[in-house]
Design a protein around this motif. Structure first.
Motif, PDB file in Angstrom:
ATOM      1  N   GLY A 283     -72.202  -0.716  27.698  1.00 52.45           N
ATOM      2  CA  GLY A 283     -73.470  -1.224  27.189  1.00 52.45           C
ATOM      3  C   GLY A 283     -73.469  -1.340  25.680  1.00 52.45           C
ATOM      4  N   LEU A 284     -72.899  -0.343  25.004  1.00 47.74           N
ATOM      5  CA  LEU A 284     -72.826  -0.375  23.545  1.00 47.74           C
ATOM      6  C   LEU A 284     -71.999  -1.577  23.090  1.00 47.74           C
ATOM      7  CD1 LEU A 284     -73.643   1.287  20.982  1.00 47.74           C
ATOM      8  CD2 LEU A 284     -71.391   2.378  21.141  1.00 47.74           C
ATOM      9  N   GLY A 285     -70.866  -1.807  23.766  1.00 46.35           N
ATOM     10  CA  GLY A 285     -70.005  -2.935  23.414  1.00 46.35           C
ATOM     11  C   GLY A 285     -70.655  -4.270  23.719  1.00 46.35           C
ATOM     12  N   ASP A 286     -71.287  -4.390  24.890  1.00 44.91           N
ATOM     13  CA  ASP A 286     -71.963  -5.648  25.240  1.00 44.91           C
ATOM     14  C   ASP A 286     -73.118  -5.918  24.287  1.00 44.91           C
ATOM     15  OD1 ASP A 286     -70.234  -5.963  27.351  1.00 44.91           O
ATOM     16  OD2 ASP A 286     -71.687  -5.440  28.912  1.00 44.91           O
ATOM     17  N   GLY A 287     -73.820  -4.836  23.911  1.00 45.42           N
ATOM     18  CA  GLY A 287     -74.924  -4.997  22.975  1.00 45.42           C
ATOM     19  C   GLY A 287     -74.450  -5.503  21.626  1.00 45.42           C
ATOM     20  N   LYS A 288     -73.401  -4.891  21.105  1.00 44.68           N
ATOM     21  CA  LYS A 288     -72.864  -5.305  19.799  1.00 44.68           C
ATOM     22  C   LYS A 288     -72.339  -6.736  19.849  1.00 44.68           C
ATOM     23  CE  LYS A 288     -71.632  -0.699  18.069  1.00 44.68           C
ATOM     24  NZ  LYS A 288     -70.521   0.208  17.674  1.00 44.68           N
ATOM     25  N   ALA A 289     -71.721  -7.100  20.984  1.00 48.51           N
ATOM     26  CA  ALA A 289     -71.181  -8.451  21.118  1.00 48.51           C
ATOM     27  C   ALA A 289     -72.285  -9.507  21.175  1.00 48.51           C
ATOM     28  CB  ALA A 289     -70.313  -8.538  22.368  1.00 48.51           C
ATOM     29  N   SER A 290     -73.503  -9.084  21.507  1.00 47.84           N
ATOM     30  CA  SER A 290     -74.626 -10.023  21.643  1.00 47.84           C
ATOM     31  C   SER A 290     -75.421 -10.185  20.354  1.00 47.84           C
ATOM     32  CB  SER A 290     -75.581  -9.537  22.746  1.00 47.84           C
ATOM     33  OG  SER A 290     -74.918  -9.421  23.988  1.00 47.84           O
ATOM     34  N   ILE A 291     -75.158  -9.335  19.357  1.00 48.81           N
ATOM     35  CA  ILE A 291     -76.030  -9.267  18.184  1.00 48.81           C
ATOM     36  C   ILE A 291     -76.158 -10.599  17.452  1.00 48.81           C
ATOM     37  CG2 ILE A 291     -76.319  -8.237  15.900  1.00 48.81           C
ATOM     38  CD1 ILE A 291     -77.087  -6.408  18.272  1.00 48.81           C
ATOM     39  N   GLU A 292     -75.059 -11.260  17.187  1.00 46.19           N
ATOM     40  CA  GLU A 292     -75.114 -12.500  16.417  1.00 46.19           C
ATOM     41  C   GLU A 292     -75.963 -13.556  17.117  1.00 46.19           C
ATOM     42  OE1 GLU A 292     -72.111 -15.856  14.453  1.00 46.19           O
ATOM     43  OE2 GLU A 292     -71.299 -13.946  15.161  1.00 46.19           O
ATOM     44  N   ALA A 293     -75.701 -13.740  18.430  1.00 49.10           N
ATOM     45  CA  ALA A 293     -76.462 -14.735  19.191  1.00 49.10           C
ATOM     46  C   ALA A 293     -77.918 -14.307  19.332  1.00 49.10           C
ATOM     47  CB  ALA A 293     -75.831 -14.931  20.571  1.00 49.10           C
ATOM     48  N   LEU A 294     -78.145 -13.015  19.495  1.00 47.61           N
ATOM     49  CA  LEU A 294     -79.510 -12.516  19.649  1.00 47.61           C
ATOM     50  C   LEU A 294     -80.314 -12.727  18.370  1.00 47.61           C
ATOM     51  CD1 LEU A 294     -81.765 -11.046  21.081  1.00 47.61           C
ATOM     52  CD2 LEU A 294     -80.642  -8.869  20.545  1.00 47.61           C
ATOM     53  N   LYS A 295     -79.715 -12.445  17.227  1.00 44.34           N
ATOM     54  CA  LYS A 295     -80.424 -12.646  15.951  1.00 44.34           C
ATOM     55  C   LYS A 295     -80.769 -14.130  15.762  1.00 44.34           C
ATOM     56  CE  LYS A 295     -78.941  -8.624  13.288  1.00 44.34           C
ATOM     57  NZ  LYS A 295     -78.231  -8.144  12.096  1.00 44.34           N
ATOM     58  N   LYS A 296     -79.852 -14.995  16.153  1.00 46.35           N
ATOM     59  CA  LYS A 296     -80.114 -16.436  16.039  1.00 46.35           C
ATOM     60  C   LYS A 296     -81.292 -16.821  16.936  1.00 46.35           C
ATOM     61  CE  LYS A 296     -77.881 -20.948  16.528  1.00 46.35           C
ATOM     62  NZ  LYS A 296     -76.620 -21.655  16.894  1.00 46.35           N
ATOM     63  N   TYR A 297     -81.301 -16.295  18.155  1.00 49.08           N
ATOM     64  CA  TYR A 297     -82.418 -16.577  19.089  1.00 49.08           C
ATOM     65  C   TYR A 297     -83.741 -16.094  18.512  1.00 49.08           C
ATOM     66  CZ  TYR A 297     -85.557 -15.556  23.006  1.00 49.08           C
ATOM     67  OH  TYR A 297     -86.661 -15.440  23.820  1.00 49.08           O
ATOM     68  N   LEU A 298     -83.740 -14.879  17.949  1.00 52.67           N
ATOM     69  CA  LEU A 298     -84.982 -14.307  17.429  1.00 52.67           C
ATOM     70  C   LEU A 298     -85.483 -15.037  16.187  1.00 52.67           C
ATOM     71  CD1 LEU A 298     -84.128 -10.501  17.816  1.00 52.67           C
ATOM     72  CD2 LEU A 298     -85.745 -11.832  19.199  1.00 52.67           C
ATOM     73  N   GLU A 299     -84.568 -15.652  15.445  1.00 55.76           N
ATOM     74  CA  GLU A 299     -84.954 -16.322  14.201  1.00 55.76           C
ATOM     75  C   GLU A 299     -85.369 -17.784  14.409  1.00 55.76           C
ATOM     76  OE1 GLU A 299     -81.474 -15.754  11.887  1.00 55.76           O
ATOM     77  OE2 GLU A 299     -81.858 -13.622  11.528  1.00 55.76           O
ATOM     78  N   GLU A 300     -85.058 -18.331  15.557  1.00 56.70           N
ATOM     79  CA  GLU A 300     -85.358 -19.748  15.801  1.00 56.70           C
ATOM     80  C   GLU A 300     -86.863 -20.014  15.855  1.00 56.70           C
ATOM     81  OE1 GLU A 300     -83.304 -20.489  19.450  1.00 56.70           O
ATOM     82  OE2 GLU A 300     -81.429 -21.012  18.464  1.00 56.70           O
TER      83      GLU A 300
END
Length: 300
Positions: A283-300
């Motif tokens: 979960g920690l690894g999957d979470g970290k791997a999602s950060i860049e895409a997640l930040k982009k989604y949240l900023e759109e």
């Protein structure tokens, strides 16, 4: 009592005070929820602290540490106390009439790493849990700061059928929120949240296949709580419909989903501490791997 031998190597820290407007929706799944502990820690490590959290079953229990901003607290307590049957097991059943020892968790276990109550009670952060009303068979939503005895509402919503005695709130019996609603993404959308992040405890290709025993369901619940009989009988079908809906929302870009990057074979009440630790780090690894895409989604 044997605990995980690498407790001191687990991540520890505090989340920042930065808040992001949006709703985090977290699935349950008993000890599969250790995966969510890893994802939530990854989010906190990267300043992703959404101002609304809604969880089902273990998903609601994991929200306690997310709201308090205590990185690593959830997995530390899980791996340290899982071998204690007052936490999960026979002594919990004998003393608290359920496989999970909630009273023991809320009292003795909490003393180990005290909850940051000031952050947890921050009125700027919403925290909602889901429980199933056994008289109506429908899900109900309880919110921190609004619902009385909110921790008991979390307990009610995380008390699994067949393995727990119903929890009464204002005289009404409740059990696991997952009986009626597995992933309450629609609640978040109806509340008007434009940014909705879902954390699942099953991989994206998973479909539930096996329904519960009709004979067992009727023997245990048909007389006292007939409204939940069909919810239990067709629970897998209900789950699959919810997951199909979530997939459509994700494909349209409406929501963001984080799910296990591999299929999980973990039992609901796994007692293998190394296996649970591996699940956390997944979960920690999957979470970290999602950060860049997640930040982009949240900023759109």
């Amino acid at each position: 009592m044997r605990a995980y031998d690498k407790l001191n190597e687990l991540p520890r820290g505090e989340a920042s005070d930065k808040l992001t407007h949006g709703c985090l929706v977290v699935e349950g799944g008993a000890l599969r929820g250790v995966y969510c502990q890893g994802v939530l820690d990854a989010l906190m490590m990267n300043d992703i602290n959404l101002d609304c959290y809604i969880g089902v079953s273990s998903g609601a229990m994991n929200g306690v540490n997310y709201l308090s901003g205590q990185i690593g607290r959830g997995v530390y307590l899980t791996l340290k106390y899982r071998p204690d049957s007052r936490f999960i097991g026979l002594r919990a059943i004998l003393k608290e009439h359920g496989i999970t020892g909630f009273r023991y968790m809320w009292t003795e276990v909490q003393k180990d790493i005290p909850l940051n109550k000031e952050r947890f009670n921050d009125p700027n952060r919403r925290f909602v849990c889901v429980a199933t009303n056994l008289w109506t068979g429908k899900e109900e939503y309880f919110e921190k700061g609004i619902s009385d005895d909110f921790l008991f509402a979390i307990q009610a919503g995380a008390s699994i059928p067949f393995g727990s005695r119903p929890v009464k709130l204002k005289g009404i019996p409740y059990l696991d929120g997952g009986i009626a609603k597995h992933v309450p993404v629609e609640w978040a959308l109806k509340q008007g949240y434009r940014k909705v992040v879902v954390i699942k405890t099953r991989d994206k290709d998973y479909k539930a296949k096996k329904e519960m025993s009709d004979r067992l369901i009727r023997a245990v619940y048909a007389r006292r709580f007939p409204k939940i009989v069909d919810k239990l009988r067709f629970n897998s079908a209900l789950y699959n419909r919810e997951i199909d809906h979530i997939k459509r929302l994700e494909e349209s870009g409406r929501i963001f989903v984080i799910a296990p990057s591999k299929a999980l074979e973990l039992s609901l009440f796994c007692n293998d501490l190394n296996e649970l630790a591996d699940l956390y780090y997944l979960g920690l690894g999957d979470g970290k791997a999602s950060i860049e895409a997640l930040k982009k989604y949240l900023e759109e």
